[in-house]
Scaffold this active site. Sequence first.
Site, PDB file in Angstrom:
ATOM      1  N   GLU A 197       0.815  -1.220   0.000  1.00 14.02           N
ATOM      2  CA  GLU A 197       0.000   0.000   0.000  1.00 14.02           C
ATOM      3  C   GLU A 197       0.846   1.266   0.000  1.00 14.02           C
ATOM      4  OE1 GLU A 197      -3.069  -0.502   3.031  1.00 14.02           O
ATOM      5  OE2 GLU A 197      -4.243  -1.590   1.546  1.00 14.02           O
ATOM      6  N   GLU A 250      -6.580  -8.119  -1.503  1.00 18.68           N
ATOM      7  CA  GLU A 250      -7.011  -8.261  -0.112  1.00 18.68           C
ATOM      8  C   GLU A 250      -8.506  -8.009  -0.021  1.00 18.68           C
ATOM      9  OE1 GLU A 250      -5.034  -5.844   2.797  1.00 18.68           O
ATOM     10  OE2 GLU A 250      -3.082  -6.100   1.857  1.00 18.68           O
TER      11      GLU A 250
HETATM   12  C1  GLA Z   1      -4.421  -3.114   4.389  1.00 17.28           C
HETATM   13  C2  GLA Z   1      -3.022  -3.686   4.548  1.00 17.28           C
HETATM   14  C3  GLA Z   1      -2.981  -4.954   5.326  1.00 17.28           C
HETATM   15  C4  GLA Z   1      -3.902  -4.898   6.519  1.00 17.28           C
HETATM   16  C5  GLA Z   1      -5.303  -4.585   6.039  1.00 17.28           C
HETATM   17  C6  GLA Z   1      -6.318  -4.563   7.149  1.00 17.28           C
HETATM   18  O1  GLA Z   1      -5.048  -3.491   3.252  1.00 17.28           O
HETATM   19  O2  GLA Z   1      -2.386  -3.881   3.306  1.00 17.28           O
HETATM   20  O3  GLA Z   1      -1.637  -5.164   5.748  1.00 17.28           O
HETATM   21  O4  GLA Z   1      -3.458  -3.917   7.400  1.00 17.28           O
HETATM   22  O5  GLA Z   1      -5.292  -3.309   5.457  1.00 17.28           O
HETATM   23  O6  GLA Z   1      -7.602  -4.285   6.661  1.00 17.28           O
END
Ligand code: GLA
Length: 677
Positions: A156, A315
């Site tokens: 991210e 994710e």
């Molecule tokens: C983000 C991060 C993950 C985790 C999720 C939790 O997407 O990339 O490492 O922290 O949020 O929702």
Amino acid sequence: MEKKILFPQIGGLVHGGDYNPEQWLDRPDILDADMRMMKKAGINCVTLGVFSWATYEPEEGNYHFEWMEKIIEKLYQNEIYTILATPSGARPAWLDGKYLEAMRVDNRGVRDHHGKRHNHCMTSDRYRDKVGIIDRMLAERLGTHPGVVMYHISNELGGECFCPRCVQKFQMYLAEQYEYDIERLNSEWWTSFWSHHYNTFSEIEPPYVNGETSIMGLNMEWKRFTTWNMIDFMRYEIAMLHRVTPDIPVTTNFMGLYGGLDYRKMALRLDAISWDNYPAYHNDFETFADTMYETAFHHAVMRSMKRDKPFMMMESTPSLVNWHGVNKLKRPGVHKLSALQAVACGSDTVQYFQWRKGRGSYEQFHGAVVDHIGTDDTRVFAEVAEVGQLLQKLAPVAGTLVGTRAALLFDWENRWAIWDVKALCQQTKKYERTCIDIWKEFLKLGIDMDVVGSEEDLNCYDVVVAPMQYLLQPRTAENLKYFVERGGQLLATYFTGYVDAAQLCYLGGFPGDGLKELFGIVSEEIDSLYPSDRNGVEMKDGSRWEVKEYAEILRVQDAEVLGTYTDDFYQGSAAVTCKKYGKGNAYYVAARTSAADMRPLFEQMLENAGIPVRKLPEGVEFHTRSGKEGNYEFYLNCTTHTVKVAGVCGRDMVTDAEVSEEIDLPPYGVAVIKKSE
Ligand code: GLA
Ligand code: ZN
């Protein structure tokens, strides 16, 4: 259409997620249970090492990869593939203790302390050196394993740094952008205003909150620079890995509509687009179907960044997150619905954060496939395993594409310009909301529009909607004119074509850069309304639209007037127009109305373009994917009652039943129809 398989090793759709075994190295029993349960859940891929730096390199120069090698091998023996992350998402304490410059400086000029994650100075040489060394070793030690199918760069990527190194790099960036011509910069930034003239590039500071924030050109260039610098860092990581293993594709996980970076520019450097999807399901401010439609918009944004291949939902949570205002559980059935929505919109992966809940720290209560209870007989596990089975059945869908003939234009730089401009009403500019609402209205007609940039090739589209295209990039106007000339149906709205890419206003009437001729109108004034103010539009067909928030006053040149204002001093003047231009039509809607009010206009455009619309029951989403071997239709029931959908023929891959004419979709039910040729 040719199939574009992301992972030939895996073949079908990917079912996986973040796996953090470094949290459980002292529990071999748990690591064994993971393997067994992953098989049971139909997991065929995991993402490893996102936050493993301190385990790989507990002290500077003391590297340990053998533990991860064993895990990758064990997974591979179990036919589970690995997406290997670089560990640059979070720094170990020893690194910050020794190399202070790795820590970011905030927008007041204060350096961070060590902690958290995602907060590095992307310019720091020391930080880059450390990342480079570990990335190369990672590629050598782990990337050569046949189980590794992709690299995941950092995590991210986001944020900005205002440290002296970044400031200097920004000044150099500006000097290059403006060809070392400070007077060109002064003129494009209109610095004669408030006496803000610069004599040299070294005088320019970034927009510190307690400093210079009043120059639109400066604010925009800072954002452009931050994107450029992030890409520079990302490319550096990719180069380190590719020196050793040049054939492994790379991605980095995007955060939906995150506004800090121009994702389209980043996308050019990636082999596949992936993103993290966390909607607030079952909230109390919109219907469940609205949450779903909005999620579909996000999927479309991701898909459209690389239209020639599927994207990845890197994710999502199988149950709940821990960082929403209210962390509500996904209701039974919603997991399957949301997983299949991603596939319906063009994703070839359904991945989770995360496989197993950790015991401590910040994310200990974030949803996971395996809960603290540790067993595979939970509701969530059962729903995940059901999705696993379903994805196996849907393997032939992998590599097919969403082919659509309609697109919505959405530019990151236009977003930045609209956020920054001191005009309209600060609370109701709502560029993103306006785009989403229009996009949703098309989806309700069964049209899953792409979401593309205003300078992109529009040749494959016949219908294009360009809401609030305030900033025109150098090629936007030409692009739109060409699109309409060759027969396209275009709709633009109020607040179009006010400024150029330097954010200097067009002279001679809006919309600028030749768009006045395209639409056959000139916008002379824009009225911002108070929240309780209303106006209306009376359409030629007798319908009435409600106007809120914005109303432009037009001079009509050679367009047909389709609707006029019902109230105020501009009552009777044009509010909706259409001009025939070349073989196409250019519609202009000068006021903010609900997308639902505009629906007949959208239907008209689709009809002109010969694109059929689908009659869908309220709350049912429809998507299609196609490839050489077949076409697939997805029906998603985003309501809590059973819904009948008519006009459905083929084989339902979910129930294995042949369907002709009508299907019953249970609450949150899904049908995937393989069309018979
Ligand atoms: C983000 C991060 C993950 C985790 C999720 C939790 O997407 O990339 O490492 O922290 O949020 O929702
Ligand atoms: Zn910095």
